[in-house]
Design a protein around this motif. Structure first.
Motif, PDB file in Angstrom:
ATOM      1  N   ALA A   1       0.836  -1.204   0.000  1.00 21.42           N
ATOM      2  CA  ALA A   1       0.000   0.000   0.000  1.00 21.42           C
ATOM      3  C   ALA A   1       0.868   1.251   0.000  1.00 21.42           C
ATOM      4  N   TRP A   2       1.919   1.277   0.809  1.00 20.70           N
ATOM      5  CA  TRP A   2       2.791   2.448   0.853  1.00 20.70           C
ATOM      6  C   TRP A   2       3.639   2.560  -0.410  1.00 20.70           C
ATOM      7  N   VAL A   3       4.023   1.431  -0.982  1.00 19.08           N
ATOM      8  CA  VAL A   3       4.775   1.471  -2.241  1.00 19.08           C
ATOM      9  C   VAL A   3       3.914   2.072  -3.343  1.00 19.08           C
TER      10      VAL A   3
ATOM     11  N   GLY B   1       8.098   1.100  -9.936  1.00 18.16           N
ATOM     12  CA  GLY B   1       7.066   0.708  -8.971  1.00 18.16           C
ATOM     13  C   GLY B   1       6.383  -0.589  -9.362  1.00 18.16           C
ATOM     14  N   ARG B   2       6.135  -0.754 -10.653  1.00 23.65           N
ATOM     15  CA  ARG B   2       5.522  -2.012 -11.117  1.00 23.65           C
ATOM     16  C   ARG B   2       6.457  -3.189 -10.843  1.00 23.65           C
ATOM     17  N   ALA B   3       7.754  -2.972 -11.025  1.00 21.47           N
ATOM     18  CA  ALA B   3       8.719  -4.046 -10.757  1.00 21.47           C
ATOM     19  C   ALA B   3       8.745  -4.393  -9.267  1.00 21.47           C
ATOM     20  N   VAL B   4       8.706  -3.369  -8.417  1.00 23.10           N
ATOM     21  CA  VAL B   4       8.702  -3.615  -6.967  1.00 23.10           C
ATOM     22  C   VAL B   4       7.429  -4.338  -6.564  1.00 23.10           C
ATOM     23  N   ARG B   5       6.288  -3.900  -7.100  1.00 24.68           N
ATOM     24  CA  ARG B   5       5.023  -4.578  -6.781  1.00 24.68           C
ATOM     25  C   ARG B   5       5.032  -6.023  -7.253  1.00 24.68           C
ATOM     26  N   GLY B   6       5.605  -6.287  -8.413  1.00 23.42           N
ATOM     27  CA  GLY B   6       5.695  -7.664  -8.900  1.00 23.42           C
ATOM     28  C   GLY B   6       6.535  -8.528  -7.982  1.00 23.42           C
ATOM     29  N   ARG B   7       7.616  -7.949  -7.485  1.00 24.15           N
ATOM     30  CA  ARG B   7       8.474  -8.697  -6.551  1.00 24.15           C
ATOM     31  C   ARG B   7       7.740  -8.963  -5.240  1.00 24.15           C
ATOM     32  N   LEU B   8       7.021  -7.950  -4.734  1.00 25.77           N
ATOM     33  CA  LEU B   8       6.248  -8.143  -3.507  1.00 25.77           C
ATOM     34  C   LEU B   8       5.162  -9.208  -3.697  1.00 25.77           C
ATOM     35  N   GLU B   9       4.551  -9.205  -4.863  1.00 26.38           N
ATOM     36  CA  GLU B   9       3.501 -10.197  -5.161  1.00 26.38           C
ATOM     37  C   GLU B   9       4.089 -11.611  -5.190  1.00 26.38           C
TER      38      GLU B   9
ATOM     39  N   ARG C   1       6.757 -12.635  -3.662  1.00 26.89           N
ATOM     40  CA  ARG C   1       7.128 -12.982  -2.288  1.00 26.89           C
ATOM     41  C   ARG C   1       5.901 -13.385  -1.469  1.00 26.89           C
ATOM     42  N   ARG C   2       4.800 -12.676  -1.643  1.00 28.80           N
ATOM     43  CA  ARG C   2       3.572 -13.000  -0.919  1.00 28.80           C
ATOM     44  C   ARG C   2       3.054 -14.372  -1.332  1.00 28.80           C
ATOM     45  N   ILE C   3       3.106 -14.680  -2.615  1.00 36.03           N
ATOM     46  CA  ILE C   3       2.634 -15.990  -3.084  1.00 36.03           C
ATOM     47  C   ILE C   3       3.525 -17.095  -2.547  1.00 36.03           C
ATOM     48  N   ASP C   4       4.831 -16.847  -2.484  1.00 39.07           N
ATOM     49  CA  ASP C   4       5.741 -17.846  -1.898  1.00 39.07           C
ATOM     50  C   ASP C   4       5.411 -18.077  -0.422  1.00 39.07           C
ATOM     51  N   GLN C   5       5.074 -17.017   0.301  1.00 37.21           N
ATOM     52  CA  GLN C   5       4.687 -17.158   1.711  1.00 37.21           C
ATOM     53  C   GLN C   5       3.392 -17.961   1.836  1.00 37.21           C
TER      54      GLN C   5
END
Length: 194
Positions: free
Chosen positions: A27-29, A163-171, A173-177
């Motif tokens: 959300a902050w990103v 920002g799209r690249a950072v969001r993709g990485r966060l996504e 990581r979340r799916i891996d979790q």
């Protein structure tokens, strides 16, 4: 096709017991990327637009029309009337004297069949070199706005893509979790307590 419910504004910042730390970071990103994108786009567009307009203003102030004389007869036949279309004009050699007294020559567009020695207007820079007619104030403003707009959009694309690249990485990581948690708790669903 994904089914979606009604859109909820500011859903990223609402309380939710299922929201994880990764959701808050995302959300902050997203907010930071949008603010940075808008700031960079406006800043770059304004700077480039002002630079273009200043350059065109400088040209308008420095470039001067001079009277040049044809050194040779222009090719073609002369038209009977003085309203000659652009298609009926030809290139011919002309000479002029710059403000500092230095002689210059160059190719100019003149009506076909113009006699040698005929006067023609040429635009020159402070050194006496031939230039095009400077743009009007309105044309300069339009050109500056268009150039600034394109530069602003191009500059804004950089933080947006990052920002799209950072969001993709966060996504990812979340799916891996989720996968790790599912592999730990998923097998327990089949068990019954007795």
């Amino acid at each position: 096709m994904a089914l979606r419910g009604p859109q909820v504004w500011l859903w990223r910042w609402r309380r939710n017991p299922l929201k994880r730390r990764a959701d808050r970071v995302e959300a902050w990103v997203v907010l930071g990327v949008w603010l940075l994108t808008a700031f960079v786009g406006v800043l770059a567009g304004t700077a480039v637009g002002r630079s273009v307009e200043d350059g065109l203003d400088r040209e308008r102030a420095e470039w001067r029309p001079l009277v040049a004389r044809l050194t040779e007869r222009a090719p073609g036949t002369a038209a009977g009337n003085h309203s000659v279309s652009r298609a009926e004009q030809v290139w011919a050699e002309a000479m002029w004297t710059a403000a500092d007294g230095s002689p210059h020559s160059g190719q100019v567009r003149v009506p076909a069949g113009s006699a040698a020695g005929s006067p023609v207007t040429v635009w020159t820079d402070p050194e006496g070199r031939q230039v095009t007619r400077p743009v009007t104030e309105t044309q300069a403003r339009v050109r500056a706005c268009l150039t600034g707009g394109v530069a602003g959009l191009g500059a804004a694309a950089v933080p947006l893509a990052a920002g799209r690249a950072v969001r993709g990485r966060l996504e990812r990581r979340r799916i891996d979790q989720w996968d790790a948690e599912w592999s730990r708790f998923g097998p327990m669903w089949g068990r019954t307590t007795g």
